[in-house]
Design an enzyme around this catalytic site. Structure first.
Site, mmCIF file in Angstrom:
data_model
loop_
_atom_site.group_PDB
_atom_site.id
_atom_site.type_symbol
_atom_site.label_atom_id
_atom_site.label_comp_id
_atom_site.label_asym_id
_atom_site.label_seq_id
_atom_site.Cartn_x
_atom_site.Cartn_y
_atom_site.Cartn_z
ATOM 1 C CE LYS A 92 -3.794 0.230 2.542
ATOM 2 N NZ LYS A 92 -4.658 0.074 3.745
ATOM 3 C CG ASN A 100 -2.666 9.027 -1.165
ATOM 4 O OD1 ASN A 100 -3.575 9.162 -1.988
ATOM 5 N ND2 ASN A 100 -2.757 8.207 -0.132
ATOM 6 C CE1 TYR A 146 11.259 -2.007 0.191
ATOM 7 C CE2 TYR A 146 12.885 -3.297 -1.027
ATOM 8 C CZ TYR A 146 12.539 -2.149 -0.329
ATOM 9 O OH TYR A 146 13.471 -1.143 -0.157
HETATM 10 P P1 NAD Z 1 13.219 2.600 7.716
HETATM 11 O O1 NAD Z 1 12.298 1.482 8.045
HETATM 12 O O2 NAD Z 1 14.204 3.027 8.754
HETATM 13 O O3 NAD Z 1 12.399 3.892 7.293
HETATM 14 C C1 NAD Z 1 11.149 3.841 6.666
HETATM 15 C C2 NAD Z 1 10.244 4.870 7.317
HETATM 16 O O4 NAD Z 1 8.978 4.899 6.615
HETATM 17 C C3 NAD Z 1 9.925 4.531 8.780
HETATM 18 O O5 NAD Z 1 10.157 5.660 9.594
HETATM 19 C C4 NAD Z 1 8.449 4.150 8.745
HETATM 20 O O6 NAD Z 1 7.792 4.409 9.968
HETATM 21 C C5 NAD Z 1 7.945 4.979 7.581
HETATM 22 N N1 NAD Z 1 6.712 4.485 6.974
HETATM 23 C C6 NAD Z 1 6.469 3.240 6.504
HETATM 24 N N2 NAD Z 1 5.212 3.155 6.011
HETATM 25 C C7 NAD Z 1 4.671 4.390 6.156
HETATM 26 C C8 NAD Z 1 3.402 4.951 5.829
HETATM 27 N N3 NAD Z 1 2.435 4.211 5.268
HETATM 28 N N4 NAD Z 1 3.178 6.253 6.113
HETATM 29 C C9 NAD Z 1 4.129 7.002 6.699
HETATM 30 N N5 NAD Z 1 5.341 6.536 7.036
HETATM 31 C C10 NAD Z 1 5.613 5.244 6.774
HETATM 32 O O7 NAD Z 1 13.978 2.195 6.374
HETATM 33 P P2 NAD Z 1 15.129 2.938 5.549
HETATM 34 O O8 NAD Z 1 16.249 1.994 5.398
HETATM 35 O O9 NAD Z 1 15.395 4.277 6.112
HETATM 36 O O10 NAD Z 1 14.451 3.075 4.117
HETATM 37 C C11 NAD Z 1 13.890 4.288 3.673
HETATM 38 C C12 NAD Z 1 13.504 4.188 2.206
HETATM 39 O O11 NAD Z 1 14.652 3.893 1.413
HETATM 40 C C13 NAD Z 1 12.475 3.084 1.920
HETATM 41 O O12 NAD Z 1 11.562 3.565 0.955
HETATM 42 C C14 NAD Z 1 13.314 1.968 1.344
HETATM 43 O O13 NAD Z 1 12.573 1.164 0.480
HETATM 44 C C15 NAD Z 1 14.407 2.734 0.621
HETATM 45 N N6 NAD Z 1 15.638 1.927 0.490
HETATM 46 C C16 NAD Z 1 16.490 1.763 1.560
HETATM 47 C C17 NAD Z 1 17.632 0.984 1.399
HETATM 48 C C18 NAD Z 1 18.637 0.807 2.507
HETATM 49 O O14 NAD Z 1 19.639 0.126 2.296
HETATM 50 N N7 NAD Z 1 18.480 1.407 3.678
HETATM 51 C C19 NAD Z 1 17.884 0.359 0.171
HETATM 52 C C20 NAD Z 1 16.979 0.522 -0.868
HETATM 53 C C21 NAD Z 1 15.870 1.332 -0.699
#
Ligand code: NAD
Ligand code: UDP
Length: 317
Positions: A92, A100, A146
């Site tokens: 979602k 959104n 994912y």
């Molecule tokens: P993380 O879990 O620390 O951060 C994700 C944040 O999104 C969290 O604070 C969570 O509460 C918030 N969140 C999730 N669903 C939500 C919603 N419906 N509404 C509002 N907030 C919501 O993870 P991260 O490692 O910081 O990843 C951040 C982004 O970067 C993600 O989109 C992830 O797919 C992408 N990403 C990260 C990596 C990595 O190596 N860290 C690699 C590829 C992609």
């Protein structure tokens, strides 16, 4: 003043990004439902009057009165154990959440940057992975929630760009690590560090011959900032091409922590990619970017963060 909205801003990467945007002189609105994030990540930023936090699930529409110049959509569970536990929320936030937030960008005339992932390449058949590779993803496997959410999100961003002329960016992020990762989010970096510091066996999945390429968070944030400031609408890989096996990575953590028990092998998760390395020629050419922080230096900073965290609050079981 430039105003940037960061979804997922209370997470690992989002909080570093909020910090960087404030340092660049932006006002920052952080929107997060804290599903995998941590308020402690943004606590130091709340003293800054230009920073505001809205607790909100971005799969639900959000109305904001103020002008917004940039939207950076980082909300999504990101660790395999998180998205396996939260499969529907993950789908979602990649679909409805992206729709959104694109809607807000269209209404405000804002630039939009999507946090995509190397997982769009799945278990890759081309190595290293250039942006032109379409990937090898199992849509119905457990990781599909994912991978397909992010692939859909990319398609949605391109559709808003082509149909509405929205000024968009897509960053394909490869495994990134650093301070503020959740100790028990299950990703290999915090897991191995926590295990080593607690004198536990390191849990290597499979025989540990699968590879990853780890990028330190400061390098990633620099790449994202440069991409945001560029005029590139096509996806760009941002990651560190220094590739190693998971077993080599375990050995590096053991050496730098001076701790840990023996290595304990556990079954390899379904569809775990066997190899991964970013081809960063595009980022080099378009953004003049490449990573600066070697693994050893980045790991030392990350280990220091976890030592301090565990001294204050021992990790929960
Ligand atoms: P993380 O879990 O620390 O951060 C994700 C944040 O999104 C969290 O604070 C969570 O509460 C918030 N969140 C999730 N669903 C939500 C919603 N419906 N509404 C509002 N907030 C919501 O993870 P991260 O490692 O910081 O990843 C951040 C982004 O970067 C993600 O989109 C992830 O797919 C992408 N990403 C990260 C990596 C990595 O190596 N860290 C690699 C590829 C992609
Ligand atoms: N991994 C491991 N032990 C762990 C956690 C992960 O061996 O305790 C492996 C995992 O199977 C994968 C690699 O480390 O091959 C990176 O996993 P992570 O969850 O950090 O990210 P991924 O790249 O799979 O999204």
């Amino acid at each position: 003043m430039t105003t940037s909205l960061v979804t997922g801003g209370a997470g690992f990467l989002g909080s570093h990004l909020c910090e960087r945007l404030l340092a660049e002189g932006h006002a920052v609105i952080c929107v997060d439902n804290l599903i995998t994030g941590n308020p402690a990540n943004i606590e130091p930023l709340t003293a800054d009057q230009r920073f505001s936090f809205i607790e909100h699930d971005v799969t639900v529409p959000l109305h904001l009165d103020e002008a917004i110049d940039n939207i950076l959509h980082f909300a999504s569970p990101a660790s395999p154990i998180d998205y396996l536990e939260l499969p529907i929320q993950t789908l979602k936030v990649g679909s409805l959440g992206t729709h959104n937030t694109l809607g807000i960008a269209k209404a405000k005339g804002a630039r939009y940057l999507l946090a995509s992932t190397s997982e769009v390449y799945g278990d890759p058949l081309v190595h290293p992975q250039p942006e032109s590779y379409w990937g090898n993803v199992n849509p119905v496997g457990p990781r599909g929630v994912y991978d397909e959410a992010k692939r859909f999100a990319e398609a949605m961003v391109m559709a808003y760009h082509r149909t509405h002329g929205l000024d968009t960016r897509i960053v394909r992020i490869f495994n990134t690590y650093g301070p503020r990762m959740r100790p028990r989010d299950g990703r290999v970096v915090p897991t191995f560090i926590q295990q080593a510091l607690d004198g536990e066996a390191l849990t290597v999945y499979g025989d540990g011959s699968q590879t990853r390429s780890f990028c330190y968070v400061d390098d990633l944030v620099e790449g994202i900032w440069r991409l945001l400031m560029s005029d590139t609408n096509d996806p760009v890989n941002v990651g560190n091409p220094h590739e190693m096996t998971v077993l080599q990575f375990a050995e590096a953590v053991l050496e730098l922590t001076g701790g840990g028990g023996p290595i304990h092998h556990k079954p390899l998760p379904v569809d775990d990619p066997k190899i991964r390395q970013p081809d960063i020629n595009l980022a080099r050419a378009l953004l003049g970017w490449e990573p600066q922080v070697p693994l050893r230096a980045g790991l030392e900073r990350t280990i220091a963060y976890f030592r301090e965290l565990f001294a204050a609050v021992p990790p929960a079981e």
